[in-house]
Design a protein around this motif. Structure first.
Motif, PDB file in Angstrom:
ATOM      1  N   TRP A 120       1.143  -1.469   0.184  1.00 42.20           N
ATOM      2  CA  TRP A 120      -0.050  -0.132  -0.289  1.00 42.20           C
ATOM      3  C   TRP A 120       1.025   1.140   0.059  1.00 42.20           C
ATOM      4  N   SER A 121       2.162   1.657   0.483  1.00 44.35           N
ATOM      5  CA  SER A 121       2.671   2.326   0.790  1.00 44.35           C
ATOM      6  C   SER A 121       3.022   3.075  -0.622  1.00 44.35           C
ATOM      7  N   SER A 122       3.683   2.435  -1.647  1.00 42.21           N
ATOM      8  CA  SER A 122       4.363   2.643  -2.683  1.00 42.21           C
ATOM      9  C   SER A 122       2.741   2.393  -3.799  1.00 42.21           C
ATOM     10  N   PHE A 123       1.518   1.799  -3.066  1.00 47.77           N
ATOM     11  CA  PHE A 123       0.551   2.648  -4.129  1.00 47.77           C
ATOM     12  C   PHE A 123       0.553   2.577  -5.628  1.00 47.77           C
ATOM     13  N   ASN A 124       0.465   1.632  -6.896  1.00 48.26           N
ATOM     14  CA  ASN A 124       0.696   2.988  -8.390  1.00 48.26           C
ATOM     15  C   ASN A 124      -0.352   2.268  -9.184  1.00 48.26           C
ATOM     16  N   ASP A 125      -2.337   2.342  -9.475  1.00 43.04           N
ATOM     17  CA  ASP A 125      -2.640   1.517  -9.983  1.00 43.04           C
ATOM     18  C   ASP A 125      -4.087   1.697  -9.727  1.00 43.04           C
ATOM     19  N   GLU A 126      -4.680   1.721 -10.746  1.00 39.05           N
ATOM     20  CA  GLU A 126      -6.069   2.003 -10.914  1.00 39.05           C
ATOM     21  C   GLU A 126      -7.066   1.432 -10.338  1.00 39.05           C
ATOM     22  N   LEU A 127      -8.929   2.040 -10.274  1.00 46.61           N
ATOM     23  CA  LEU A 127      -9.717   1.419  -9.403  1.00 46.61           C
ATOM     24  C   LEU A 127     -11.057   1.966 -10.182  1.00 46.61           C
ATOM     25  N   PHE A 128     -11.007   0.585 -10.571  1.00 43.41           N
ATOM     26  CA  PHE A 128     -13.030   0.916 -11.400  1.00 43.41           C
ATOM     27  C   PHE A 128     -14.227   0.996 -10.600  1.00 43.41           C
ATOM     28  N   ILE A 129     -15.533   1.820 -10.298  1.00 44.20           N
ATOM     29  CA  ILE A 129     -15.506   2.011  -9.339  1.00 44.20           C
ATOM     30  C   ILE A 129     -17.473   2.348  -9.875  1.00 44.20           C
ATOM     31  N   THR A 130     -18.220   0.913  -9.735  1.00 41.95           N
ATOM     32  CA  THR A 130     -19.781   1.678 -10.119  1.00 41.95           C
ATOM     33  C   THR A 130     -20.316   1.684  -8.291  1.00 41.95           C
ATOM     34  N   MET A 131     -20.585   3.188  -8.385  1.00 43.11           N
ATOM     35  CA  MET A 131     -22.248   3.489  -7.589  1.00 43.11           C
ATOM     36  C   MET A 131     -23.515   3.290  -8.065  1.00 43.11           C
ATOM     37  N   LYS A 132     -24.236   2.727  -7.086  1.00 41.07           N
ATOM     38  CA  LYS A 132     -25.289   2.521  -6.880  1.00 41.07           C
ATOM     39  C   LYS A 132     -25.872   2.349  -6.249  1.00 41.07           C
ATOM     40  N   LEU A 133     -27.150   3.613  -6.661  1.00 37.95           N
ATOM     41  CA  LEU A 133     -27.861   4.636  -5.404  1.00 37.95           C
ATOM     42  C   LEU A 133     -29.498   3.764  -6.140  1.00 37.95           C
ATOM     43  N   PRO A 134     -29.677   3.780  -4.544  1.00 36.91           N
ATOM     44  CA  PRO A 134     -31.397   3.863  -4.645  1.00 36.91           C
ATOM     45  C   PRO A 134     -32.378   4.680  -5.896  1.00 36.91           C
ATOM     46  N   LYS A 135     -32.615   5.808  -6.442  1.00 33.20           N
ATOM     47  CA  LYS A 135     -33.273   6.667  -6.939  1.00 33.20           C
ATOM     48  C   LYS A 135     -32.063   7.182  -8.213  1.00 33.20           C
ATOM     49  N   SER A 136     -30.843   7.069  -8.471  1.00 38.00           N
ATOM     50  CA  SER A 136     -30.291   8.124  -9.601  1.00 38.00           C
ATOM     51  C   SER A 136     -29.447   6.809  -9.995  1.00 38.00           C
ATOM     52  N   PRO A 137     -29.147   7.293 -10.919  1.00 39.11           N
ATOM     53  CA  PRO A 137     -28.360   6.830 -12.149  1.00 39.11           C
ATOM     54  C   PRO A 137     -27.263   5.838 -12.354  1.00 39.11           C
ATOM     55  N   ASN A 138     -26.668   4.865 -12.114  1.00 43.20           N
ATOM     56  CA  ASN A 138     -25.464   4.480 -11.644  1.00 43.20           C
ATOM     57  C   ASN A 138     -24.254   5.555 -12.761  1.00 43.20           C
ATOM     58  N   LYS A 139     -23.333   5.427 -11.465  1.00 43.55           N
ATOM     59  CA  LYS A 139     -21.856   6.359 -11.410  1.00 43.55           C
ATOM     60  C   LYS A 139     -20.845   5.216 -12.088  1.00 43.55           C
ATOM     61  N   ASN A 140     -20.662   5.854 -12.756  1.00 42.85           N
ATOM     62  CA  ASN A 140     -19.295   4.738 -13.155  1.00 42.85           C
ATOM     63  C   ASN A 140     -17.798   5.418 -12.774  1.00 42.85           C
ATOM     64  N   SER A 141     -17.181   5.437 -12.316  1.00 39.70           N
ATOM     65  CA  SER A 141     -15.428   6.048 -11.700  1.00 39.70           C
ATOM     66  C   SER A 141     -14.583   5.417 -12.165  1.00 39.70           C
TER      67      SER A 141
END
Length: 227
Positions: free
Chosen positions: A31-52
């Motif tokens: 972790w101390s030298s972390f160098n990478d990518e994260l792909f996250i989908t946020m799912k909300l009850p009453k909103s469209p998905n948000k992709n990051s």
């Protein structure tokens, strides 16, 4: 049985429990030298998905967040002290900044948010974190956990956090925070499944709920690569 549980809690101090949890999630200390990518989908009850898409390079102090909610795409970039915000392909106007809450302060907020949550439990070693030495056993949602309490020095934060670890392998499966514990405010987050990114075991699913009434707020889903 009660005596043995009590004795084990006395031996398993907060810092020892934290070390066991870190050994499970980040056995090679990456972790101390972390160098990478994260792909996250946020799912909300009453909103469209948000992709990051999130790029983090801790050694170079670099952070980039690209978000798309189906209507707009925003890119926040932080390279040490340099910041940029791009909205729908261009530098946002003053009106757009106000309408969509776009700022370098918000970019920094996102940097702190994502590096903290996806850097747990390793981030609990950061300066300003107060690890309470007394640990205890607690049943939460029908499962018994070892629980670690963490608070923060005033200049770092005011919330109180509890981290719930599996009793067999010390995997982090729940965390919970309060702004004011006497009011039972704040939220708890249920963690399930794992993604291995840079040899670090990170929670794949994070489902958020209110402490007061168990109201479901949404789920973040982590992927190791873009689909």
């Amino acid at each position: 049985m009660l005596l043995s549980t009590y004795s084990f809690c006395q031996v398993l101090t907060g810092n020892k429990l934290l070390e066991k949890a870190i050994q499970y999630h980040d056995p090679n200390g990456n972790w101390s030298s972390f160098n990478d990518e994260l792909f996250i989908t946020m799912k909300l009850p009453k909103s469209p998905n948000k992709n990051s898409k999130i790029s983090i390079n801790l050694l170079k102090e670099y952070f980039k967040l690209e978000t798309n909610n189906g209507k707009h795409t925003t890119i926040y970039s932080l390279n040490k002290d340099n910041c940029s915000v791009i909205h729908d392909g261009t530098t946002p106007t003053k009106e757009e900044k106000e309408k969509y809450n776009l700022s370098c302060e918000r970019a920094k907020l996102f940097q702190n948010y994502y590096t903290y949550l996806y850097g747990l439990p390793m981030k609990l070693k950061d300066p300003g974190t107060i690890i309470h030495e007394k640990t205890y056993s607690k049943t939460f949602k029908g499962k018994d956990y070892w629980v670690l309490k963490a608070s923060y020095e005033k200049e770092v934060g005011n919330d109180t956090w509890y981290f719930y670890f599996d009793k067999e392998n010390y995997a982090m499966e729940v965390y919970q925070f309060f702004h004011d514990e006497s009011k039972n405010d704040g939220e708890y987050i249920l963690l399930s499944d794992e993604e291995i990114i840079s040899d670090i075991k990170m929670p794949k699913n994070r489902a958020w709920y209110m402490n007061t009434d168990d109201k479901y707020l949404g789920t973040d889903i982590l992927k190791a690569s873009e689909e």
